[in-house]
Structures are given as structure tokens and as C-alpha cells.
Scaffold this active site. Structure first.
Site, mmCIF file in Angstrom:
data_model
loop_
_atom_site.group_PDB
_atom_site.id
_atom_site.type_symbol
_atom_site.label_atom_id
_atom_site.label_comp_id
_atom_site.label_asym_id
_atom_site.label_seq_id
_atom_site.Cartn_x
_atom_site.Cartn_y
_atom_site.Cartn_z
ATOM 1 N N THR A 137 66.005 -14.017 -51.330
ATOM 2 C CA THR A 137 65.864 -12.752 -52.043
ATOM 3 C C THR A 137 67.195 -12.269 -52.614
ATOM 4 O OG1 THR A 137 64.163 -12.198 -50.454
ATOM 5 C CG2 THR A 137 65.013 -10.379 -51.768
ATOM 6 N N GLY A 176 68.424 -12.407 -43.118
ATOM 7 C CA GLY A 176 68.718 -12.057 -41.728
ATOM 8 C C GLY A 176 69.799 -12.954 -41.148
ATOM 9 N N GLU A 420 58.353 -12.495 -45.837
ATOM 10 C CA GLU A 420 57.492 -13.690 -45.853
ATOM 11 C C GLU A 420 56.323 -13.512 -46.835
ATOM 12 O OE1 GLU A 420 58.782 -16.650 -45.023
ATOM 13 O OE2 GLU A 420 56.661 -17.050 -45.105
#
Ligand SMILES: Cc1cc2nc3c(=O)[nH]c(=O)nc-3n(C[C@H](O)[C@H](O)[C@H](O)COP(=O)(O)OP(=O)(O)OC[C@H]3O[C@@H](n4cnc5c(N)ncnc54)[C@H](O)[C@@H]3O)c2cc1C
Length: 657
Positions: A137, A176, A420
Site C-alpha cells: 500500500t 506492519g 487484506e
């Protein structure tokens, strides 16, 4: 609560075993749980009072201890069953970092890497010699992958790729473990060779020095700041300015760039969808369904302990659970936890069957599996996060406090609606497959989750009693009919619009609100059908079978009653039958209520995992609440803030009254 437990009419342990997939599985899960709970270094602490920084640091500390001390001590490895199957939400909680490293970076390396690349990086990753993130992203794009702007331009002369973020919106945003921990990124970038674009490809990029942990030249990296939840994870930003990586760092299972710049595709990149299915099934179970189960445990136990008001004037106060409105808030979500848990299991089993077919080069089942997993991901994560919020409100004022544990549970679960695959986008992906199916059903026999489309006969429901609406075959028929008819209607609208000259993309957009509803109907149908047929095949005692049947019917009826408009519109139920279905749901609430505590006890969440003053096993709510409040950092001193601000700056020199 002990009195409540005395009236439960089924064997709680038997239900726990069924939920776990067998008595042996429960035994092993508890063994792992005991190891964790008996080790003060890893057992959950008072997370509700911790700052985000403290939770991140503690998450890293716990994780390092787990892998470096606890695993070797117990003789476990990251791939042994104890860790793979039981380091999940029902055992260890979310209070640890490196979730993306273990749950996304490593699986993606296995999916995208060649054998040589896997041999090079996997052992390092497994031993935490490298820590990875999955960087897809960007600040400007997440859903629309072709819109991603980061480029990887091949430099033939030096046999290198040059990775670049051409503008601020191209920087990676959200990955993350990236902000403070990772030193490598599995990074998605647009491949460019000789000025020609080849689309998104995965690259292994080292981003920090392995000794000093400082960002490498051309790299700007950091944490994106406070979020709704996920405090233990350092979601980060990453800007790359003309960063050079070797040609060999293009992960080349599916496509390769030869030294002279020739581009070669190898395997079908459809295989990547297979690994997404697996990831979705795991995420749904560990992030959404388990979270709902935890919230149910807390809200049910608390509602049994909390006494407020008189039901009968002049009589003693009753527990809030005695109110029908409270039962309606809680029990359908207990039912939802059970039915969605088994639907996720079915999705995992279907994925396992698919991987066996894939070994024989048969990937024909992939479109159905992919559509099912996309639809399940969206519907289950939304139902669970909405449910958790209702459960939180059902705890009144204390539900708003972190002491209840529910705000933290909700803040993680709700993220599952976005990562997701953003939910609406997932629903529309599933809708495309369903529209294709309904358009082919006259000529092609449908199988698996869409087999119900084969029956196109028009009919109506013949049930004329409340008890009739508790029959699972009746409920399954309702859901299948509704799902098929709303799909037919949406597909008709689509073809009508295109036949009248509307461009297909526009017709799709004009029909997308209906299509989203189509997928919700399809997936709810799948969940109910799966659970109902699972119960029929299940070998268990009669009381457990009864209670599972009741849960299935309650879930189904609560869904029917929440969207009676649909069932009326497709002409399957009459207004009177809708009334009967409503009465059936109310009767089931009363039937299930005496078993409520047993049903949540069967989830077998430890107090450590629940981290809740309201939902602990013993029900000692008020003692726990007061003890918890005393730990508030603001209570560390009596008067400091008062002296520093209020007394000196606000009140000044006090005049005598
Ligand atoms: C907690 C968390 C962890 C994350 N971890 C990672 C990670 O590790 N690595 C990583 O790379 N990313 C990560 N992400 C990013 C995440 O994958 C994206 O945020 C997600 O894919 C959604 O993309 P977006 O933010 O661009 O949303 P957008 O696509 O901008 O969505 C905004 C709105 O537009 C709508 N929309 C967009 N496209 C369409 C369409 N075609 N049709 C109809 N509606 C549409 C959506 O439904 C939504 O309502 C994480 C995000 C979160 C919240």
C-alpha cells in the site's frame, strides 16, 4: 456465575472439544496456553492502561522472548504444531509484534520466491536474522494496484533495479513491522524495462543496516503514528529515492528479468490467489471470529452478574440478562461466533483440498474458492466487528472503559474490514463471480458453494408454525432461495442496462449497491448451510447437538429478521411468515438463555487473554474494576497536576470566602 453454570444442560468440555476439532486438539492447545500463562515474561499484562509506545515495546520484548527463550526451552520451532496452530488468538493474544513478518512476509516469500531465493532468505527470516515487512500500500493507493506509483526500473548496464517513489503519494504507507522493526521489505513496485511498464512485481529490498539499524542511503522510514488500535504494531512509511538492488532481488517464481533485460513469465500468477485464500481464512478466524467470541464471553458473563432494576415491581433486582432486549443483543452473537467459526474451518478445508488438486496441476476450483474467500472475508469481518460494538454497548457505561477489554478487542477486529482487501472491493470481486455463474447456470452445472444455483424453480415457503421456523432445512431453503433471487434480479438489471446501451463499466457501477447485497445473501447462505450440514454429520451427545441446532437456527433467524424486506421482496415469505420467524427467534432466545454461560465458557478463553474486569471466569466484577482504576497513571500522585496548573494558573491566590 456458579449458579448459572449449575443450570447449563450440556457438557461444556464436549463442546470445547468440538470447537477445537477434537479432544486431542484441546489438550494440545491448553498445554501451550499453560506454558504461556505460567511464564511471567510472556503472559498478558494490564494492557488497558499502557500507552501505545509501551505496548509496542512490550510487544517486541515478548516476541523476542518467545522466539529466543521460550521456543528453544520447550523444544518448539516456528513451524511445529504448537506454534503454527496454537500461537493464535485463543492462546497468546495479540500483544506481540512481528505479526506481518511471520504472517505475511514469510508466506509471501514462499509464494513469490524461486527455490534459490527461498533457500537464501527463509532461514534468515525464520531465525529473525532479517525482519521483514510486506510493503504494498502507498499513501495514494491501496485498493487499485495498477495505480501504485513506486517503480523498479531495470538498469541493464549494472544489472540492478532502481527503486523509486516519484512523488510523496508513492511512498509506502501502512506496512506492519516497518516503522521501527524491519530491516527488509518485500516491496511491490511497477517493473519498468527500457521504458516499458510490466505491472506490479515483488522485490526484496534491504531498508536498514543490519548492524546499526540505521536507514540505508536513499531510504526514509518511520512509524505512521497513533491509530484506532494495533498498538503493538509499528505500521510505517517508507520512501525510496533511487535505491539500487541487485537483479536477483526480483522474486522470480512467476516472472524473471534476464541480465540483458529480457522479461520472462513462468508460472501462472493465479497461484498467488491460492495463498490469499489461506491467509484470509486464518485472518478471519484469528482476528474477527475469535475477537467476537471474546467479546461475547465478556458481555454474557457481565450481563449475568450485573443487576439493574426490577422486572416485577417490588421484587429484588434482576440480572440484566433477564431482559429480552439484552438477550437479543447478546445471544445471536454467541450463535454467530459458532457458525462463522465452522464456516472459516470449511474455507480452510476447501483450501487444503484445492492444494491437493493443485499438486495434480488442476486449478479449476480456484475461481470459486477465491470468490468465496473474498466474500467470506468481507461479510464475516463486518458481522463480527459490528457485533463486538453491540456487545460493548450492551455492557453500559463499563463497556466504554478499557477495563471491559472490549474497546481493545474491537479496535483490532474492525481493522480486518480494511486490510487484506477492503471489504466493499472484496464483495464486488465475489459479485463478479456470482454474476458469471448465474449467467451460465442454464448450460453449466454449478458445484461447491454455488451448487444451490442449479435449482431455479420458483416456489414459496410452506411453513405455517413457529416451530417450523426452527427447522434447519426450512431455514437453509429460505437462505438459498433469497440468495438466488437477489442475484437473478441484480444480474437482470445489469443485462437490462447494457442492452439499453449503457457501457458495461457504468452498468456495473449502477448495479453495485444491489451486488453488494447479493454477496451478503450468498455468504450468509453459505454460513447457514455449512453449519446445518455440519451438525447433521456431527457425532456428539444429544444435548450438545440440540444446543448447536438452536444456535444455527438463532443465527439464521436473526439474519432473516434483520432483512425481512429481502425475503418478502423475493416472494418466498409472506408477512405472516415473517411474524412467525420473529416469534421463533424470541422463543429460541429463551431456550438458549439458561445455557448462555456454558456456551461462552466453551470458547475457553483464559482471564489472561480476555484482559477484562467485566468478563473474568469468577464474575468478580466490582473488586476488579476498583483495583484496575487504582492503577491509572493519573492516580500515581494526589496533587501534582493540581499544583502545577489549576492552583497556580487558574485559581491564583485564593481569596478568603
Ligand atoms: C491495520 C492495518 C494494517 C495494514 N497493514 C498493511 C501491510 O502490512 N502492508 C500493506 O501494504 N498495507 C497494509 N495496510 C493497508 C491496507 O491494505 C489498505 O488500507 C487497504 O487495502 C485499503 O486500501 P485504501 O486504504 O487505499 O482504501 P481505498 O481504496 O482508498 O478505500 C476508500 C473507499 O473507497 C472505496 N473504493 C475503493 N475502490 C473501490 C472500487 N473499485 N469500487 C467501489 N468502492 C471502492 C472503498 O470501499 C472505501 O470505502 C494496512 C491497513 C490497516 C488499516
Amino acid at each position: 456465575l456458579e449458579k448459572e453454570r449449575g443450570q447449563v444442560n450440556f457438557n461444556v468440555e464436549e463442546l470445547t472439544n468440538i470447537y477445537d476439532g477434537g479432544a486431542e486438539e484441546t489438550k494440545l492447545r491448553r498445554k501451550v496456553a499453560d506454558v504461556i500463562q505460567n511464564d511471567p515474561e510472556v503472559r498478558c499484562k494490564d494492557i488497558g492502561m499502557m500507552t501505545r509506545e509501551e505496548r509496542y515495546i512490550d510487544g517486541v520484548r515478548r516476541c523476542v522472548y518467545l522466539y529466543k527463550v521460550l521456543l528453544p526451552r520447550e523444544g518448539w520451532t516456528p513451524v511445529s504444531k504448537e506454534v503454527k496452530d496454537y500461537f493464535k488468538y485463543r492462546n497468546i493474544g495479540k500483544e506481540r509484534s512481528f505479526g506481518v513478518h511471520a504472517g505475511v512476509f514469510i508466506p509471501c516469500l514462499l509464494s513469490f520466491g524461486s527455490d534459490e531465493q527461498i533457500a537464501k532468505w527463509l532461514p534468515l527470516a525464520m531465525q529473525f536474522q532479517i525482519i521483514g515487512t510486506y510493503a504494498q500500500t502507498e499513501m495514494g493507493h491501496g485498493t487499485f494496484l495498477r495505480g501504485l506509483q513506486t517503480t523498479a526500473t531495470y538498469d541493464k548496464k549494472n544489472k540492478e533495479f532502481v527503486i523509486n517513489c516519484p512523488e510523496i503519494s508513492a511512498m509506502k504507507w501502512w506496512p506492519g513491522d516497518l516503522g521501527k522493526s524491519a530491516n527488509h521489505a518485500l516491496l511491490m513496485a511497477q517493473l519498468v524495462i527500457d521504458g516499458k511498464k510490466y505491472g506490479m512485481h515483488p522485490f526484496m529490498v534491504q531498508i536498514r543496516d543490519l548492524t546499526t539499524h540505521m536507514p540505508l542511503p536513499g531510504i526514509t522510514v518511520g512509524d505512521i503514528g497513533n491509530k484506532v488500535g494495533f498498538e503493538t504494531t509499528d505500521n510505517g512509511f517508507l520512501h525510496l529515492n533511487q535505491v539500487r538492488i541487485p537483479r536477483e532481488n526480483l522474486l522470480c517464481k512467476n516472472a524473471e528479468v534476464k541480465p540483458n533485460g529480457t522479461y520472462l513469465t513462468k508460472a501462472s500468477d493465479k497461484m498467488v490467489y491460492g495463498s490469499m485464500v489461506r491467509l484470509r481464512a486464518i485472518i478471519l478466524e484469528s482476528e474477527a471470529v475469535s475477537a467476537l467470541g471474546k467479546a461475547c464471553t465478556i458481555a454474557v458473563r457481565y450481563s449475568l452478574v450485573r443487576c439493574q432494576g426490577e422486572l416485577e415491581p417490588g421484587k429484588p433486582e434482576v440480572s440484566v440478562m433477564e431482559y429480552m432486549t439484552q438477550q437479543k443483543k447478546l445471544l445471536p452473537y454467541v450463535a454467530m461466533t459458532y457458525v462463522t467459526h465452522f464456516a472459516c474451518l470449511k474455507l480452510s478445508n476447501q483450501y487444503n483440498a484445492f492444494t491437493r488438486e493443485m499438486d495434480n496441476n488442476d486449478i479449476s476450483g480456484l475461481p470459486e474458492l477465491h470468490a468465496l474467500s473474498a466474500g467470506m472475508k468481507a461479510v464475516v469481518s463486518e458481522q463480527c466487528s459490528d457485533g463486538i460494538e453491540i456487545l460493548r454497548k450492551s455492557c453500559g457505561g463499563h463497556g466504554y472503559s478499557n477495563a471491559s477489554g472490549i474497546p481493545i478487542i474491537w479496535s483490532s477486529a474492525v481493522a480486518c474490514c480494511t486490510y487484506e482487501g477492503e471489504n466493499t472491493v472484496m464483495l464486488l470481486q465475489c459479485a463478479r463471480y456470482l454474476v458469471k455463474c448465474i449467467n451460465q447456470v442454464q448450460t453449466t452445472r454449478m458445484v461447491g458453494s454455488v451448487a444451490y444455483l442449479n435449482n431455479m424453480t420458483q416456489s414459496t415457503c410452506h411453513v405455517d408454525s413457529v416451530s417450523g421456523f426452527k427447522q434447519l432445512d426450512v431455514l437453509v431453503a429460505c437462505f438459498q432461495y433469497r440468495a438466488r433471487e437477489v442475484l437473478k434480479t441484480a444480474a437482470l438489471k445489469l443485462s437490462h442496462l447494457t442492452k439499453h446501451g449503457m457501457a458495461s463499466y457504468n452498468a456495473w457501477n449502477q448495479s453495485s449497491v444491489e451486488l453488494v447485497n447479493v454477496v451478503k445473501a450468498h455468504i450468509t447462505q453459505f454460513i447457514v448451510t455449512t453449519f446445518a450440514s455440519g451438525i447433521t454429520e456431527l457425532e456428539c451427545t444429544k444435548p450438545v447437538k440440540n444446543v448447536l441446532q438452536q444456535l444455527c437456527a438463532l443465527y439464521a433467524l436473526s439474519c432473516i429478521n434483520a432483512s425481512t424486506g429481502d425475503f418478502l421482496k423475493v416472494g418466498y415469505l409472506s408477512p405472516r411468515q415473517c411474524d412467525l420467524a420473529h416469534e421463533a427467534e424470541l422463543e429460541l432466545l429463551s431456550c438458549i438463555r439458561p445455557n448462555a454461560v456454558g456456551l461462552v465458557d466453551a470458547f475457553d478463553f483464559s482471564d489472561d487473554l480476555l484482559q477484562s474486569c467485566l468478563g473474568a471466569y469468577d464474575g468478580n466484577v466490582y473488586e476488579r474494576l476498583f483495583a484496575w482504576a487504582k492503577k491509572s497513571p493519573l492516580n500515581k500522585t494526589e496533587v501534582t497536576i493540581y499544583q502545577q496548573y489549576i492552583q497556580i494558573r487558574l485559581i491564583g491566590r485564593r481569596k478568603a470566602f
